[in-house]
Design a protein around this motif. Structure first.
Motif, PDB file in Angstrom:
ATOM      1  N   UNK A  24       0.673  -1.112  -0.109  1.00 50.13           N
ATOM      2  CA  UNK A  24      -0.202  -0.016  -0.136  1.00 50.13           C
ATOM      3  C   UNK A  24       0.719   1.117   0.040  1.00 50.13           C
ATOM      4  N   UNK A  25       2.293   1.113  -0.279  1.00 46.89           N
ATOM      5  CA  UNK A  25       3.197   2.028  -0.178  1.00 46.89           C
ATOM      6  C   UNK A  25       3.551   2.744  -1.555  1.00 46.89           C
ATOM      7  N   UNK A  26       3.946   3.878  -1.754  1.00 42.97           N
ATOM      8  CA  UNK A  26       4.296   3.994  -3.139  1.00 42.97           C
ATOM      9  C   UNK A  26       5.911   3.745  -3.419  1.00 42.97           C
ATOM     10  N   UNK A  27       6.360   2.950  -2.465  1.00 41.50           N
ATOM     11  CA  UNK A  27       7.787   2.612  -2.611  1.00 41.50           C
ATOM     12  C   UNK A  27       7.708   1.077  -3.064  1.00 41.50           C
ATOM     13  N   UNK A  28       8.764   0.467  -3.804  1.00 42.27           N
ATOM     14  CA  UNK A  28       8.686  -1.126  -4.086  1.00 42.27           C
ATOM     15  C   UNK A  28       9.268  -1.826  -2.723  1.00 42.27           C
ATOM     16  N   UNK A  29       8.599  -2.949  -2.651  1.00 40.41           N
ATOM     17  CA  UNK A  29       9.232  -3.673  -1.590  1.00 40.41           C
ATOM     18  C   UNK A  29       9.041  -5.355  -1.933  1.00 40.41           C
ATOM     19  N   UNK A  30       9.828  -6.179  -1.187  1.00 38.93           N
ATOM     20  CA  UNK A  30       9.733  -7.500  -1.373  1.00 38.93           C
ATOM     21  C   UNK A  30       9.640  -8.180   0.201  1.00 38.93           C
ATOM     22  N   UNK A  31       9.468  -9.576   0.044  1.00 41.00           N
ATOM     23  CA  UNK A  31       9.334  -9.980   1.381  1.00 41.00           C
ATOM     24  C   UNK A  31      10.234 -11.373   1.381  1.00 41.00           C
ATOM     25  N   UNK A  32      11.273 -11.368   2.143  1.00 40.12           N
ATOM     26  CA  UNK A  32      12.208 -12.360   2.539  1.00 40.12           C
ATOM     27  C   UNK A  32      11.932 -13.153   3.801  1.00 40.12           C
ATOM     28  N   UNK A  33      11.748 -14.575   3.653  1.00 37.37           N
ATOM     29  CA  UNK A  33      11.454 -15.413   4.893  1.00 37.37           C
ATOM     30  C   UNK A  33      12.514 -16.424   4.635  1.00 37.37           C
ATOM     31  N   UNK A  34      13.685 -16.328   5.438  1.00 33.19           N
ATOM     32  CA  UNK A  34      14.616 -17.449   5.011  1.00 33.19           C
ATOM     33  C   UNK A  34      14.392 -18.824   5.571  1.00 33.19           C
ATOM     34  N   UNK A  35      13.675 -18.836   6.569  1.00 30.95           N
ATOM     35  CA  UNK A  35      13.344 -20.173   7.184  1.00 30.95           C
ATOM     36  C   UNK A  35      12.438 -20.941   6.343  1.00 30.95           C
ATOM     37  N   UNK A  36      11.716 -20.126   5.395  1.00 31.40           N
ATOM     38  CA  UNK A  36      10.745 -20.754   4.400  1.00 31.40           C
ATOM     39  C   UNK A  36      11.264 -20.718   2.992  1.00 31.40           C
ATOM     40  N   UNK A  37      12.585 -20.243   2.657  1.00 28.23           N
ATOM     41  CA  UNK A  37      13.133 -20.233   1.609  1.00 28.23           C
ATOM     42  C   UNK A  37      12.213 -19.190   0.627  1.00 28.23           C
ATOM     43  N   UNK A  38      11.937 -18.048   1.154  1.00 27.08           N
ATOM     44  CA  UNK A  38      11.006 -17.308   0.230  1.00 27.08           C
ATOM     45  C   UNK A  38      11.748 -16.030   0.040  1.00 27.08           C
ATOM     46  N   UNK A  39      11.888 -15.358  -1.153  1.00 32.77           N
ATOM     47  CA  UNK A  39      12.766 -14.389  -1.547  1.00 32.77           C
ATOM     48  C   UNK A  39      11.993 -13.703  -2.808  1.00 32.77           C
ATOM     49  N   UNK A  40      10.721 -13.061  -2.431  1.00 26.80           N
ATOM     50  CA  UNK A  40       9.643 -12.598  -3.476  1.00 26.80           C
ATOM     51  C   UNK A  40      10.467 -11.686  -4.248  1.00 26.80           C
TER      52      UNK A  40
END
Length: 76
Positions: A24-40
């Protein structure tokens, strides 16, 4: 995601549940969840990423470019 934070930043889920992160922000973001192997991928305003919780446990998540600014949270 609102501004430079996750709202809420502490989430209780069960194995097999999914969580959707919407920017919902005007900036770009990603999600990293190392314990689940997520790097969006990076997501722009009003885009979303859905992640399935594949394990039990406590998992910290963060936005890679804004982690130092406190853009963090956890899933239990």
């Amino acid at each position: 995601m609102e501004g430079m934070k996750f709202v809420p930043n502490n989430v209780g889920l069960q194995k097999g549940d999914s969580i959707t992160f919407t920017n919902k922000s005007n900036m770009i973001h990603n999600i990293v969840i190392q314990g689940l192997g997520v790097n969006s991928k990076f997501i722009k305003k009003d885009e979303s990423v859905t992640i399935q919780i594949t394990k039990k446990g406590k998992f910290d998540f963060y936005c890679m470019p804004h982690r130092a600014m406190g853009m963090t949270g956890n899933i239990t």
